[in-house]
Write a protein that holds these residues in place. Structure first.
Motif: not given
Ligand code: GLU
Length: 468
Positions: A269-279
């Motif tokens: 879907a285009g989520f970025l890895p650093d966004a997932v990690n921060n979340y």
């Protein structure tokens, strides 16, 4: 004396794609190791031969690497305690089964599975914890031989010592106490010779010198069993911390119903890895800062003492918040790749940098970038309701003046706006909204000055002309 290196591990069963629950477990273990300059190990627990598929193992490694959760020991990396896939460790397990047999800490169990299932069902419906009766524990050697002679298949059960209290300090949940009398003798080897989870998991943690295990709360009641097993084998036990499960908005365990997706789906879907990690690093774990953190900062601020005991609530809005933060920070070249080739088939090559600079604040996913590429460079413009209303209330004369100003000044924003103001008397929203609406089909979006500079002159003129 040198201090023992801290070593954590992630030990997934490759029976499906990684979902957020186990990704978070992997992340916490990786962060703890990084924070302590320790080692993060990866082990594939494929003891369930039917449900474990090579495709899932491959996907797992790929997904972890996508998140930059690099392991220092494990599949494809190697290390001193390999192999790191349990199906390749049968010889080792055989050695430890033999040890337990010699010490008579295990016994063959001939009870038919159907019978065991029935007893289990009866116990559960009577509100009792399901517990093996111990029927085969009392068989004499002659009785065992007789059963073997009849060709009856046997599992191997671990004999739980009676009257023991098993205590341990859980890294997250504090002191824990279990009575061995509440634990039934459990199976450590299937009738087909296959090793069982309790056994392989505990033995491998010891052999691989794991010092700290962070795992899901659903494993808490397995821990006293595994501690007894390790004690019987005279193997060291790691420290365990059981992390609270992730739940949906309704408080039930997170599932597809709550909008939870596999890591693969998020990536697609285009989520970025650093966004997932921060979340995920904040889901059931707190940091002193609420702001964006780079991977090294996520590791530096990680503390086992900051892991919560209450269930962690999944919140898609939070994930989207970190996604916006990640897009804001991503380097141009990498954002360009992420946006995808469809965007660059529409945006002219010499406008790439300007396009990225203009739309970045308005883009969360590649699909948004594509929408902007179509709005700014495509011939057909889709207008939403608000845009249509803004255009209608401005009236034809406004657009005649806008076209005149554009013809005079082109994309020079300030003089164009000045001329339009002077000619129409329109100010603020009454000026910017209809202009934006006619040019982009929307009443919100990137800065108008940047939009004007990006839209090809012929296209801008035609769009203003439409409403004259
Ligand atoms: N293979 C087990 C699982 O995926 C590992 C549990 C553990 O971390 O000890 O649930």
């Amino acid at each position: 004396m040198t201090a023992l290196t801290l070593k954590t591990r992630f030990a997934p069963s490759p029976t499906g794609y990684l979902h957020l629950g186990n990704v978070r477990t992997a992340l916490f273990n990786a962060l703890l190791a990084r924070q302590q300059d320790g080692i993060f190990l990866l082990r594939l627990e494929d003891t369930d031969r039917e449900r474990s598929l090579p495709e899932y193992s491959r996907a797992l490694l790929e997904d972890l690497r996508w998140l930059s959760l690099e392991w220092q020991e494990g599949p494809e990396v190697g290390g001193p305690h390999g192999p790191y896939t349990q199906s390749e460790r049968q010889v080792l397990y055989r050695h430890y089964y033999a040890l337990l047999e010699q010490r008579e800490q295990v016994y063959p169990c001939f009870c038919p599975p159907a019978e065991l299932a029935l007893v289990r069902k009866t116990q559960l419906s009577a509100g009792q914890p399901p517990r093996y009766s111990g029927a085969c524990a009392r068989l004499s050697e002659a009785e065992r031989e007789a059963r073997r002679a009849r060709g009856l298949p046997a599992t191997l059960r671990f004999r739980i010592p009676p009257g023991r209290v098993v205590e341990f300090h859980d890294l997250v949940r504090g002191p824990q106490r279990f009575s061995s009398d509440d634990i039934g003798d459990f199976i450590i080897r299937r009738a087909d010779g296959g090793a069982q989870f309790f056994f392989t998991n505990a033995v491998d943690d010891a052999l691989m010198e794991i010092t700290h295990v962070l795992r899901g709360e659903d494993h808490l009641t397995n821990t006293p069993r595994q501690l007894l097993l390790l004690e019987a084998l005279q193997l060291p036990a790691p420290e365990y911390g059981h992390i609270a499960l992730i739940v949906g908005a309704d408080g039930s365990p997170l599932s597809k119903r709550h909008g939870s997706r596999s890591l693969r789906e998020l990536r697609e879907a285009g989520f970025l890895p650093d966004a997932v990690n921060n979340y995920l690093a904040r889901l059931g774990h707190t940091y002193d800062s609420d702001g964006w953190m780079e991977p090294a900062e996520l590791a530096a601020g990680f503390a086992v003492g900051h892991l919560g005991r209450a269930p962690a609530r999944y919140d898609e809005a939070q994930l989207l918040h970190w996604q916006a933060e990640a897009v804001a920070r991503r380097a141009d070249e990498s954002l360009q790749i992420w946006m995808g080739t469809a965007v660059w088939a529409r945006a002219p090559a010499d406008r790439r940098d300007d396009f990225i600079a203009a739309v970045r604040p308005n883009v969360r996913f590649p699909a948004d970038a594509l929408d902007w590429a179509e709005r700014l460079f495509g011939t057909d413009l889709a207008l939403d309701g608000e845009a249509r209303a803004a255009i209608e209330s401005a009236g034809n004369d406004f657009f005649r003046q806008a076209l005149a100003a554009y013809t005079a000044h082109g994309a020079a924003y300030q003089p164009l706006v000045e001329q339009l103001k002077a000619a129409t008397g329109a100010r603020g929203k009454a000026l910017f909204l209809p202009l934006r609406a006619a040019l982009t089909g929307l009443t919100h979006g990137p800065e108008l000055a940047r939009i004007l500079a990006l839209i090809p002159a012929e296209l801008a003129r035609r769009r203003l002309q439409t409403w004259c």
